[in-house]
Scaffold this motif. Structure first.
Motif, mmCIF file in Angstrom:
data_model
loop_
_atom_site.group_PDB
_atom_site.id
_atom_site.type_symbol
_atom_site.label_atom_id
_atom_site.label_comp_id
_atom_site.label_asym_id
_atom_site.label_seq_id
_atom_site.Cartn_x
_atom_site.Cartn_y
_atom_site.Cartn_z
ATOM 1 N N VAL A 138 -7.559 -12.726 -9.670
ATOM 2 C CA VAL A 138 -6.091 -12.694 -9.541
ATOM 3 C C VAL A 138 -5.643 -14.038 -8.982
ATOM 4 O O VAL A 138 -5.916 -14.377 -7.820
ATOM 5 C CB VAL A 138 -5.631 -11.541 -8.622
ATOM 6 N N ARG A 139 -4.957 -14.800 -9.785
ATOM 7 C CA ARG A 139 -4.484 -16.115 -9.352
ATOM 8 C C ARG A 139 -3.202 -15.977 -8.534
ATOM 9 O O ARG A 139 -2.303 -15.213 -8.870
ATOM 10 C CB ARG A 139 -4.234 -17.010 -10.554
ATOM 11 N N LYS A 140 -3.156 -16.752 -7.426
ATOM 12 C CA LYS A 140 -1.977 -16.815 -6.546
ATOM 13 C C LYS A 140 -1.601 -15.438 -5.993
ATOM 14 O O LYS A 140 -0.427 -15.113 -5.815
ATOM 15 C CB LYS A 140 -0.780 -17.424 -7.285
ATOM 16 N N GLY A 141 -2.642 -14.616 -5.742
ATOM 17 C CA GLY A 141 -2.403 -13.295 -5.185
ATOM 18 C C GLY A 141 -2.841 -13.192 -3.745
ATOM 19 O O GLY A 141 -3.503 -14.084 -3.206
ATOM 20 N N THR A 142 -2.464 -12.108 -3.082
ATOM 21 C CA THR A 142 -2.873 -11.880 -1.688
ATOM 22 C C THR A 142 -4.344 -11.517 -1.602
ATOM 23 O O THR A 142 -4.923 -11.500 -0.515
ATOM 24 C CB THR A 142 -2.020 -10.759 -1.064
ATOM 25 N N LYS A 143 -4.962 -11.189 -2.734
ATOM 26 C CA LYS A 143 -6.404 -10.981 -2.820
ATOM 27 C C LYS A 143 -6.917 -11.769 -4.023
ATOM 28 O O LYS A 143 -6.206 -11.897 -5.027
ATOM 29 C CB LYS A 143 -6.729 -9.491 -2.992
ATOM 30 N N PRO A 144 -8.154 -12.276 -3.950
ATOM 31 C CA PRO A 144 -8.650 -13.117 -5.046
ATOM 32 C C PRO A 144 -9.068 -12.341 -6.289
ATOM 33 O O PRO A 144 -9.062 -12.889 -7.387
ATOM 34 C CB PRO A 144 -9.855 -13.824 -4.412
ATOM 35 N N THR A 145 -9.452 -11.064 -6.124
ATOM 36 C CA THR A 145 -9.907 -10.262 -7.271
ATOM 37 C C THR A 145 -9.361 -8.837 -7.151
ATOM 38 O O THR A 145 -8.928 -8.411 -6.074
ATOM 39 C CB THR A 145 -11.444 -10.184 -7.348
ATOM 40 N N THR A 146 -9.421 -8.106 -8.257
ATOM 41 C CA THR A 146 -8.995 -6.700 -8.263
ATOM 42 C C THR A 146 -9.985 -5.850 -9.056
ATOM 43 O O THR A 146 -10.581 -6.320 -10.031
ATOM 44 C CB THR A 146 -7.591 -6.539 -8.857
ATOM 45 N N GLU A 147 -10.132 -4.619 -8.615
ATOM 46 C CA GLU A 147 -10.938 -3.643 -9.354
ATOM 47 C C GLU A 147 -10.097 -3.096 -10.518
ATOM 48 O O GLU A 147 -8.864 -3.039 -10.446
ATOM 49 C CB GLU A 147 -11.355 -2.479 -8.450
ATOM 50 N N VAL A 165 -5.870 -12.934 -14.149
ATOM 51 C CA VAL A 165 -4.451 -12.604 -14.325
ATOM 52 C C VAL A 165 -3.656 -13.289 -13.227
ATOM 53 O O VAL A 165 -4.202 -13.730 -12.207
ATOM 54 C CB VAL A 165 -4.206 -11.076 -14.284
ATOM 55 N N GLN A 166 -2.351 -13.357 -13.430
ATOM 56 C CA GLN A 166 -1.449 -13.971 -12.464
ATOM 57 C C GLN A 166 -0.823 -12.876 -11.601
ATOM 58 O O GLN A 166 -0.383 -11.843 -12.106
ATOM 59 C CB GLN A 166 -0.349 -14.744 -13.211
ATOM 60 N N ALA A 167 -0.805 -13.071 -10.296
ATOM 61 C CA ALA A 167 -0.141 -12.121 -9.399
ATOM 62 C C ALA A 167 1.370 -12.163 -9.654
ATOM 63 O O ALA A 167 1.901 -13.205 -10.060
ATOM 64 C CB ALA A 167 -0.462 -12.467 -7.953
ATOM 65 N N PRO A 168 2.083 -11.056 -9.460
ATOM 66 C CA PRO A 168 1.570 -9.797 -8.889
ATOM 67 C C PRO A 168 1.006 -8.860 -9.969
ATOM 68 O O PRO A 168 1.361 -8.976 -11.142
ATOM 69 C CB PRO A 168 2.829 -9.194 -8.267
ATOM 70 N N VAL A 169 0.138 -7.941 -9.547
ATOM 71 C CA VAL A 169 -0.333 -6.868 -10.423
ATOM 72 C C VAL A 169 -0.072 -5.532 -9.725
ATOM 73 O O VAL A 169 -0.107 -5.455 -8.495
ATOM 74 C CB VAL A 169 -1.835 -7.010 -10.766
ATOM 75 N N LYS A 170 0.207 -4.532 -10.513
ATOM 76 C CA LYS A 170 0.569 -3.223 -9.964
ATOM 77 C C LYS A 170 -0.464 -2.172 -10.345
ATOM 78 O O LYS A 170 -0.906 -2.114 -11.502
ATOM 79 C CB LYS A 170 1.952 -2.799 -10.482
ATOM 80 N N GLU A 171 -0.831 -1.370 -9.379
ATOM 81 C CA GLU A 171 -1.777 -0.283 -9.627
ATOM 82 C C GLU A 171 -1.269 0.620 -10.755
ATOM 83 O O GLU A 171 -0.114 1.035 -10.754
ATOM 84 C CB GLU A 171 -1.981 0.554 -8.358
ATOM 85 N N GLY A 172 -2.141 0.897 -11.717
ATOM 86 C CA GLY A 172 -1.776 1.762 -12.829
ATOM 87 C C GLY A 172 -1.298 1.021 -14.051
ATOM 88 O O GLY A 172 -1.213 1.612 -15.133
ATOM 89 N N ASP A 173 -0.950 -0.269 -13.907
ATOM 90 C CA ASP A 173 -0.559 -1.060 -15.073
ATOM 91 C C ASP A 173 -1.781 -1.317 -15.960
ATOM 92 O O ASP A 173 -2.916 -1.346 -15.487
ATOM 93 C CB ASP A 173 0.062 -2.388 -14.640
ATOM 94 N N VAL A 174 -1.530 -1.543 -17.239
ATOM 95 C CA VAL A 174 -2.612 -1.753 -18.197
ATOM 96 C C VAL A 174 -3.157 -3.172 -18.073
ATOM 97 O O VAL A 174 -2.412 -4.154 -18.163
ATOM 98 C CB VAL A 174 -2.130 -1.499 -19.642
ATOM 99 N N ALA A 175 -4.468 -3.263 -17.868
ATOM 100 C CA ALA A 175 -5.139 -4.557 -17.767
ATOM 101 C C ALA A 175 -5.797 -4.957 -19.077
ATOM 102 O O ALA A 175 -6.036 -6.140 -19.326
ATOM 103 C CB ALA A 175 -6.194 -4.512 -16.661
ATOM 104 N N LYS A 229 2.114 -11.187 -4.978
ATOM 105 C CA LYS A 229 2.021 -12.642 -5.099
ATOM 106 C C LYS A 229 1.967 -13.254 -3.701
ATOM 107 O O LYS A 229 2.716 -12.861 -2.798
ATOM 108 C CB LYS A 229 3.237 -13.170 -5.863
ATOM 109 N N ALA A 230 1.067 -14.195 -3.516
ATOM 110 C CA ALA A 230 0.893 -14.816 -2.195
ATOM 111 C C ALA A 230 2.105 -15.663 -1.814
ATOM 112 O O ALA A 230 2.655 -16.394 -2.650
ATOM 113 C CB ALA A 230 -0.357 -15.678 -2.198
ATOM 114 N N THR A 231 2.522 -15.546 -0.568
ATOM 115 C CA THR A 231 3.632 -16.344 -0.051
ATOM 116 C C THR A 231 3.075 -17.567 0.693
ATOM 117 O O THR A 231 1.861 -17.701 0.899
ATOM 118 C CB THR A 231 4.482 -15.506 0.917
#
Length: 404
Positions: free
Chosen positions: A316-325, A355-365, A390-392
């Motif tokens: 996850v680019r520019k996110g509050t976490k670097p990766t997502t499950e 992917v680019q942040a933000p991402v939402k739980e339940g959205d299609v990856a 998205k990281a601030t």
């Protein structure tokens, strides 16, 4: 009306039937003793497959219609009405407003029901589980009304809920007037398609009903002011004895509806729902249902991907976490109805590595696609397992400070 020598018998067990079982009244109107009918040869998929004017065959897990004949003509369903009554009962059990051991008291109105009944007395109490058995095994009109009053406060309110639930299932050609199908009103109607829809809802959402609908005979005990006596419930669905794999569900018959059935059978992990309406007699009702089931089992094969490939983490680019499950939305299933066994299936993973942040739980990856001989069978969605904002500037500063 005391039943003797009756015990719990499931499915096609080899038993000695007492005289009561052989001469038990068919639901809602009296009928002649029903003999076993067997249909073993699959028939061609045309109107000659069944004699009844309306019929439909559906695969339960996917809702695929395999065969239909005059499937949207409105007809009287008789006691098949009780499938919706059972749905509302199990809805109440699921949401916690009803428990299996709750006691239900029979009113004078419920006792007064004619047609098929289990002869509940006014003031008699039975627990909910017993009432369910009275409804699905012996098609008790008195038990149905007693449960409707217990859940809805009145049968009228319960019927309103039945119609609301039917609308929610997309049953466009259904309207209920009572909770048991005893009425002769032409405003009480449904179709074979809608019956299949509500049958599917009942058995897939509440599979426990099949434990009850597969019981052939069972005793219940009436406890009233006159004392205690046993009564034998005998299943109105004779396909339990004559059709290999039958596990339910409900029959119905009145002078207006003629002979109806919604039969459920399962073989080789395939479950089919066979619905017949307005058959001229009970033999045709069961013969038609069996013929459709034979046809369906001869044509259907099922593929389920029980072990799809393990999914990686996504950057996850520019996110509050670097990766997502990520995760699969569901196991992929494909129903073939061409009579051929499903061979080797190929899979194609469509997934971005970042992917680019933000991402939402339940959205299609992404998706996992399935092919056989170059032809796409279908796909299953891959979903994000968590929400990552998205990281601030503050997030970035905190991260830098930690590194330092």
């Amino acid at each position: 009306m005391v039943g003797t020598g009756c015990r719990i018998v499931y499915g096609k067990a080899d038993i000695s039937l007492n005289e009561r079982a052989e001469n038990f009244t068919s639901d809602n109107t009296a009928a002649s003793p029903e003999e076993q009918e067997k249909t073993t040869e699959p028939a061609a998929p045309d109107d000659a497959l069944v004699q009844a004017p309306s019929a439909l065959l559906m695969e339960a897990s996917t809702g695929t219609v395999i065969y239909e004949k005059d499937s949207d003509t409105r007809r009287s369903p008789a006691s098949i009405t009780k499938i919706m009554t059972l749905i509302l009962i199990f809805d109440a059990l699921e949401n916690g407003t009803l428990k299996m051991d709750d006691l239900v008291t029979t009113s004078a109105y419920a006792k007064s029901m004619g047609g098929s009944q289990v002869f509940l007395e006014e003031g008699e109490t039975q627990d909910v589980e017993t009432m369910i058995k009275c409804i699905v095994i012996a098609s008790g009109n008195d038990a149905s009304v007693a449960m409707a009053e217990h859940i809805g406060g009145s049968e009228q309110e319960f019927v309103r809920q039945m119609n609301e639930r039917a609308a929610g299932l997309g049953m466009e050609n259904t309207h209920f007037v009572d909770c048991c199908g005893l009425t002769e009103s032409t405003d009480h109607y449904t179709t074979v398609r809608d019956i299949a829809i509500m049958s599917r809802e009942l058995i897939t959402k509440y599979p426990k009903i099949l434990e009850y609908s597969s019981i052939w005979m069972e005793n219940i005990t009436h406890v009233t002011r006159q004392g205690s006596k046993e009564f034998c419930l005998t299943n109105t669905n004779k396909l339990l004895r004559s059709y290999d794999g039958c596990i339910g569900l409900k029959t119905g018959s009145t002078s207006l509806a003629k002979y109806c059935v919604s039969a459920v059978a399962s073989r080789n992990n395939i479950t089919l729902i066979s619905v017949v309406m307005a058959a001229p007699d009970y033999k045709v009702r069961f013969k038609d249902a069996a013929a459709m089931l034979n046809y369906g089992f001869s044509k259907c094969s099922f593929y389920t991907d029980e072990n799809p490939e393990k999914l990686p983490q996504i950057e996850v680019r520019k996110g509050t976490k670097p990766t997502t499950e990520i995760k699969y939305e569901k196991n992929f299933q494909y129903l073939s109805t061409d009579g051929k066994t499903i061979g080797e299936v190929e899979r194609k993973l469509n997934l971005e590595t970042q992917v680019q942040a933000p991402v939402k739980e339940g959205d299609v990856a992404g998706t996992l696609e399935y092919y056989q001989n170059g032809q796409k069978l279908g796909e299953v969605n891959i979903l994000f397992s968590e929400t990552i904002e998205k990281a601030t500037y503050k997030n970035c500063l905190e991260k830098l400070l930690k590194l330092l």
